[in-house]
Design an enzyme around this catalytic site. Sequence first.
Site, PDB file in Angstrom:
ATOM      1  CG  HIS A  82      52.760 118.049 -25.268  1.00 17.20           C
ATOM      2  ND1 HIS A  82      53.275 117.209 -24.299  1.00 17.20           N
ATOM      3  CD2 HIS A  82      53.634 117.971 -26.310  1.00 17.20           C
ATOM      4  CE1 HIS A  82      54.390 116.662 -24.743  1.00 17.20           C
ATOM      5  NE2 HIS A  82      54.627 117.114 -25.963  1.00 17.20           N
ATOM      6  CE  LYS A  92      47.614 120.305 -20.384  1.00 15.71           C
ATOM      7  NZ  LYS A  92      48.532 120.314 -21.527  1.00 15.71           N
ATOM      8  CE1 TYR A 152      51.999 117.678 -15.899  1.00 19.11           C
ATOM      9  CE2 TYR A 152      49.929 118.015 -17.061  1.00 19.11           C
ATOM     10  CZ  TYR A 152      51.164 117.412 -16.961  1.00 19.11           C
ATOM     11  OH  TYR A 152      51.572 116.517 -17.936  1.00 19.11           O
ATOM     12  CG  ASP A 190      57.562 116.462 -27.073  1.00 22.79           C
ATOM     13  OD1 ASP A 190      57.843 116.559 -25.855  1.00 22.79           O
ATOM     14  OD2 ASP A 190      56.400 116.299 -27.496  1.00 22.79           O
TER      15      ASP A 190
HETATM   16  C1  LIG Z   1      49.683 113.058 -20.757  1.00 23.30           C
HETATM   17  C2  LIG Z   1      49.399 111.656 -20.348  1.00 23.30           C
HETATM   18  C3  LIG Z   1      50.222 110.614 -20.725  1.00 23.30           C
HETATM   19  N1  LIG Z   1      49.932 109.337 -20.332  1.00 23.30           N
HETATM   20  C4  LIG Z   1      50.857 108.274 -20.721  1.00 23.30           C
HETATM   21  C5  LIG Z   1      51.066 108.125 -22.231  1.00 23.30           C
HETATM   22  C6  LIG Z   1      52.509 107.686 -22.353  1.00 23.30           C
HETATM   23  O1  LIG Z   1      52.568 106.264 -22.275  1.00 23.30           O
HETATM   24  C7  LIG Z   1      53.197 108.271 -21.118  1.00 23.30           C
HETATM   25  C8  LIG Z   1      54.021 109.503 -21.416  1.00 23.30           C
HETATM   26  O2  LIG Z   1      53.190 110.417 -22.124  1.00 23.30           O
HETATM   27  P1  LIG Z   1      53.831 111.701 -22.792  1.00 23.30           P
HETATM   28  O3  LIG Z   1      55.139 111.343 -23.424  1.00 23.30           O
HETATM   29  O4  LIG Z   1      52.762 112.342 -23.658  1.00 23.30           O
HETATM   30  O5  LIG Z   1      54.111 112.608 -21.506  1.00 23.30           O
HETATM   31  P2  LIG Z   1      54.609 114.141 -21.555  1.00 23.30           P
HETATM   32  O6  LIG Z   1      55.604 114.333 -22.664  1.00 23.30           O
HETATM   33  O7  LIG Z   1      54.985 114.481 -20.173  1.00 23.30           O
HETATM   34  O8  LIG Z   1      53.294 114.916 -21.986  1.00 23.30           O
HETATM   35  C9  LIG Z   1      52.692 115.884 -21.138  1.00 23.30           C
HETATM   36  O9  LIG Z   1      53.536 117.003 -21.157  1.00 23.30           O
HETATM   37  C10 LIG Z   1      52.981 118.287 -21.326  1.00 23.30           C
HETATM   38  C11 LIG Z   1      53.862 119.274 -20.586  1.00 23.30           C
HETATM   39  C12 LIG Z   1      51.555 118.435 -20.966  1.00 23.30           C
HETATM   40  O10 LIG Z   1      51.089 119.508 -20.582  1.00 23.30           O
HETATM   41  C13 LIG Z   1      50.647 117.294 -21.186  1.00 23.30           C
HETATM   42  O11 LIG Z   1      49.928 116.995 -19.993  1.00 23.30           O
HETATM   43  C14 LIG Z   1      51.305 116.077 -21.662  1.00 23.30           C
HETATM   44  O12 LIG Z   1      51.314 116.133 -23.076  1.00 23.30           O
HETATM   45  O13 LIG Z   1      52.136 108.605 -20.202  1.00 23.30           O
HETATM   46  C15 LIG Z   1      48.813 109.034 -19.580  1.00 23.30           C
HETATM   47  O14 LIG Z   1      48.559 107.868 -19.242  1.00 23.30           O
HETATM   48  N2  LIG Z   1      47.980 110.059 -19.216  1.00 23.30           N
HETATM   49  C16 LIG Z   1      48.223 111.358 -19.566  1.00 23.30           C
HETATM   50  O15 LIG Z   1      47.436 112.256 -19.189  1.00 23.30           O
END
Ligand SMILES: Cc1cn([C@H]2C[C@H](O)[C@@H](COP(=O)(O)OP(=O)(O)O[C@H]3O[C@H](C)C(=O)[C@H](O)[C@H]3O)O2)c(=O)[nH]c1=O
Length: 207
Positions: A82, A92, A152, A190
Amino acid sequence: MPALDCYADAETLFLNVRFIVTVESTALPGVLLITPARFGDHRGFFSESWNRQRMVENGVDIDFVQDNHSLSREVGTVRGLHFQSPPHAQAKLVRCGKGSLFDVAVDIRKGSPTFGRWIGEELSFENGKQLLIPAGFLHGFVTREPDTEIIYKCSDYYSPECDGAVRFDDPDIAIDWNMGDVAAVLSDKDTAAPFLKDFDSPFVYEG
Ligand SMILES: Cc1cn([C@H]2C[C@H](O)[C@@H](COP(=O)(O)OP(=O)(O)O[C@H]3O[C@H](C)C(=O)[C@H](O)[C@H]3O)O2)c(=O)[nH]c1=O
């Protein structure tokens, strides 16, 4: 001279000054491996997981504004690769709060001599290591244990409109996730992510 606890005895002062944090470069210029000292005793340990002044002393002056914390239940959970595009690109500082994971950074700055190159580090609760990933790099990880937690710091706020992803198994990046026969557990986002060659990176190398 860093501000020190004036009530600490001479030995503690000595230890605090000399061993509070180790900062090491990696094979990917700009990405740093940071290991804060742990002060152990019969109860366990204490560690300063983040100290801005110490990092400035080590040449890292980043104003982090948001902390993230996620739990991944299954071994082989992959989150990434991401990024957030400018004007909300994020540097980060990543650590593992519980369990263990393989954390990866990929340079996607157009014109960079290391464009498309990756490095990975095993981060765990036990080793206390942290990876500093600048803006302009993809970030992702795979979990090595059940119920692994990642914590992080981010240098900009979450901006869904700037959110971007690249397939973790992009054949041109060719990350060795070292997963053996463990199947990747992915989000729909993803799973549907493009390969790096199929989109124009919003980042430009500035030397
Ligand atoms: C990233 C983020 C997400 N969200 C909410 C949005 C979705 O409803 C839920 C899950 O989000 P997401 O599926 O994008 O989460 P990850 O797959 O863990 O994404 C993260 O994983 C990789 C490793 C990263 O470095 C990024 O910080 C980020 O992209 O959390 C938020 O409210 N705030 C945030 O900063």
